[in-house]
Design an enzyme around this catalytic site. Structure first.
Site, PDB file in Angstrom:
ATOM      1  N   GLU A  44       0.842  -1.198   0.000  1.00 14.69           N
ATOM      2  CA  GLU A  44       0.000   0.000   0.000  1.00 14.69           C
ATOM      3  C   GLU A  44       0.875   1.244   0.000  1.00 14.69           C
ATOM      4  O   GLU A  44       1.877   1.329   0.717  1.00 14.69           O
ATOM      5  CB  GLU A  44      -0.886  -0.005   1.249  1.00 14.69           C
ATOM      6  CG  GLU A  44      -1.748   1.242   1.413  1.00 14.69           C
ATOM      7  CD  GLU A  44      -2.556   1.254   2.696  1.00 14.69           C
ATOM      8  OE1 GLU A  44      -3.518   2.039   2.777  1.00 14.69           O
ATOM      9  OE2 GLU A  44      -2.229   0.487   3.630  1.00 14.69           O
ATOM     10  N   LYS A 156      -9.049   3.515  -2.631  1.00  8.65           N
ATOM     11  CA  LYS A 156      -9.521   3.080  -1.318  1.00  8.65           C
ATOM     12  C   LYS A 156     -10.791   3.835  -0.952  1.00  8.65           C
ATOM     13  O   LYS A 156     -10.818   5.068  -0.943  1.00  8.65           O
ATOM     14  CB  LYS A 156      -8.422   3.345  -0.289  1.00  8.65           C
ATOM     15  CG  LYS A 156      -8.618   2.709   1.069  1.00  8.65           C
ATOM     16  CD  LYS A 156      -7.356   2.914   1.902  1.00  8.65           C
ATOM     17  CE  LYS A 156      -7.429   2.214   3.241  1.00  8.65           C
ATOM     18  NZ  LYS A 156      -6.176   2.371   4.017  1.00  8.65           N
ATOM     19  N   CYS A 194      -5.714  -2.584   2.884  1.00  6.75           N
ATOM     20  CA  CYS A 194      -5.564  -2.464   4.336  1.00  6.75           C
ATOM     21  C   CYS A 194      -6.882  -2.762   5.051  1.00  6.75           C
ATOM     22  O   CYS A 194      -7.446  -3.834   4.897  1.00  6.75           O
ATOM     23  CB  CYS A 194      -4.997  -1.086   4.678  1.00  6.75           C
ATOM     24  SG  CYS A 194      -4.137  -1.018   6.276  1.00  6.75           S
TER      25      CYS A 194
END
Length: 457
Positions: A44, A156, A194
């Site tokens: 990430e 995200k 995540c």
């Protein structure tokens, strides 16, 4: 026809500049190609950086000038892929967006450079990036095919905690899985970034698309991460790849570590970067025991080391999975890997001893300590402290650990590589297909605004 591919994860950390990080990505990808890797996952925010420990001078109701200067530096490190703030979707993939006058591409050229790397190495790349679009930053993942270039990108949808200070929310429409064929193996792949992996409905939106390769770039090195990856693999009956950065404090940018402080208004020293500022921190006295352990307590309560009274109490220990991987690479990481034995190292146990009625101290027992807790002889250097220990791994469709987790290894060239059989995904669906035979879709239904969650053609 065999359905086997070599999958790999790089536990790389962001370097001091975006150009240096791109150069490292190129070198690592070439190393992967030499090992016969077909697909490689990076962590990430690998390009652009994960601003670990930085609060950007913010507290409720206040944003400091120094924090705004830090955000400026962070924006300079982000890459511009030429997309719009709203996200142009397939039009961006197909390069249908308008070009600026006299320009051959949109953005800063990072997309084209990544496509060149994939094409030259013949490695399919999945890379976590910090993407700049308009005036906002997004935590994104790009899928780069060696033959077709970028075939997809997602942002995200829910930045975690204080990430929301600097990252905007992406559109759920970007959760659409992408398909490709590598060495005759048909893949349906998608990424959850995540803590998106802690969102059950988001996970199910990917399961519903019948992914057989689930990608989880992350910044989470907690003990709870590996069980989550195993659960996702078991639920989805897909191979799961998770990549995290392994970072020492000295790897953080100067603008985070305060090595080069930007100017503040009126020449004032801003206190927000350290909570309420030094004036509210209590004064402490630090002394050493006869075993050379440093102890800190309020200066008003003690001036010398009190007598230690054993409590005959030991902290509980827990098993720790150890990293395994190729042995070539830099000496420090190579030695750390060679010293590990799978399933044999446990966390350090400690004896708790009493300093006074209100102070306890934990001192190491005679048990063998985990390598990450061993200090190099001599003066302790805070810059060498790990602020993120990694934990990258590869998990099979039955939830079994195929490789990793890789702890305290910061050399990205030491790849986790596994040869896998994608027919194992189909074998796993025999007794569990959570989006099909095991879904009771006559009673339960998920709808995601702007996203088709049916399997892609």
């Amino acid at each position: 026809m065999p359905q086997r591919l070599n999958l790999a994860v790089s536990q790389s950390h962001t370097l001091s500049s975006t150009s240096a990080t791109l150069a490292a990505l190129t070198s690592i990808t070439r190393s992967a190609a030499e090992k016969g890797v077909h697909l490689l996952l990076f962590p990430e925010a690998y390009l652009g950086g994960y601003p670990r420990s930085c609060n950007f001078g913010s507290s409720v109701g206040h944003r400091s000038d120094e924090g705004k200067e830090q955000f400026l530096q962070y924006c300079h490190n982000a890459i511009d892929l030429g997309d719009t703030p709203r996200g142009a979707g397939q039009d961006w993939v197909d390069r249908k967006l308008e070009l600026g006058k006299g320009k051959d591409f949109r953005g800063d050229g990072a997309r084209e450079e990544l496509e060149t790397i994939a094409k030259e190495t013949k490695v399919f790349l999945v890379v976590g990036v910090v993407e700049k679009a308009g005036g906002s930053l997004y935590c994104s993942v790009v899928y780069i095919c060696p033959r077709k270039g970028c075939i997809g990108k997602r942002r995200k949808v829910m930045p975690t905690g204080t990430e929301r200070l600097v990252w905007a929310q992406g559109s759920p429409s970007t959760l659409r899985a992408v398909t490709t064929t590598i060495a005759g193996v048909e893949l349906t792949l998608a990424a959850a970034v995540c803590w998106e992996n802690y969102m059950p409905l988001l996970r199910f939106s990917l399961y519903s698309q019948n992914v057989n390769l689930y990608l989880a770039p992350t910044a989470d090195a907690r003990d709870t991460w590996l069980p989550l990856m195993r659960t996702i693999a078991c639920e989805s009956r897909a191979f799961v790849l998770s990549a995290n950065q392994c970072v020492r404090r000295k790897h953080l940018p100067d603008w985070i570590r305060g090595k080069s402080k930007p100017p503040t208004s009126n020449g004032a020293v801003n206190e927000s970067l350290n909570g309420a500022g030094k004036k509210l921190r209590r004064c402490s006295t630090v002394t050493k025991t006869e075993d050379d352990h440093e102890i800190s307590w309020p200066s008003s309560e003690a001036k010398a080391t009190p007598k230690l009274e054993p409590l005959d109490t030991e902290l509980p220990t827990s098993p720790l999975q150890n990293p395994t991987g190729p042995s070539d690479g830099q000496d420090e990481d190579e030695n750390r890997l060679q010293n590990y034995r799978v399933d044999s190292v446990r966390r350090r146990s400690s004896n708790i001893q009493k300093l006074s009625d209100i102070h306890l101290v934990a001192l190491p027992s005679n048990a063998k300590s985990h390598p990450s807790t061993q200090k190099t002889p001599g003066r302790y250097d805070e810059d060498d402290e790990f602020v993120c220990r990694g934990g990258s791994c590869i998990i099979g469709p039955a939830g079994d650990i195929l490789a990793g987790p890789l702890w305290d290894v910061e050399n990205g060239h030491l790849l986790i590589v596994r040869d896998v059989d994608f027919e194992d995904c189909e074998r796993g669906k025999f007794d569990l297909d959570v989006a099909g035979s095991y879904s009771r879709n006559d009673a339960f239904e998920l709808k995601v605004h702007g996203l088709d969650i049916s399997p892609p053609p």
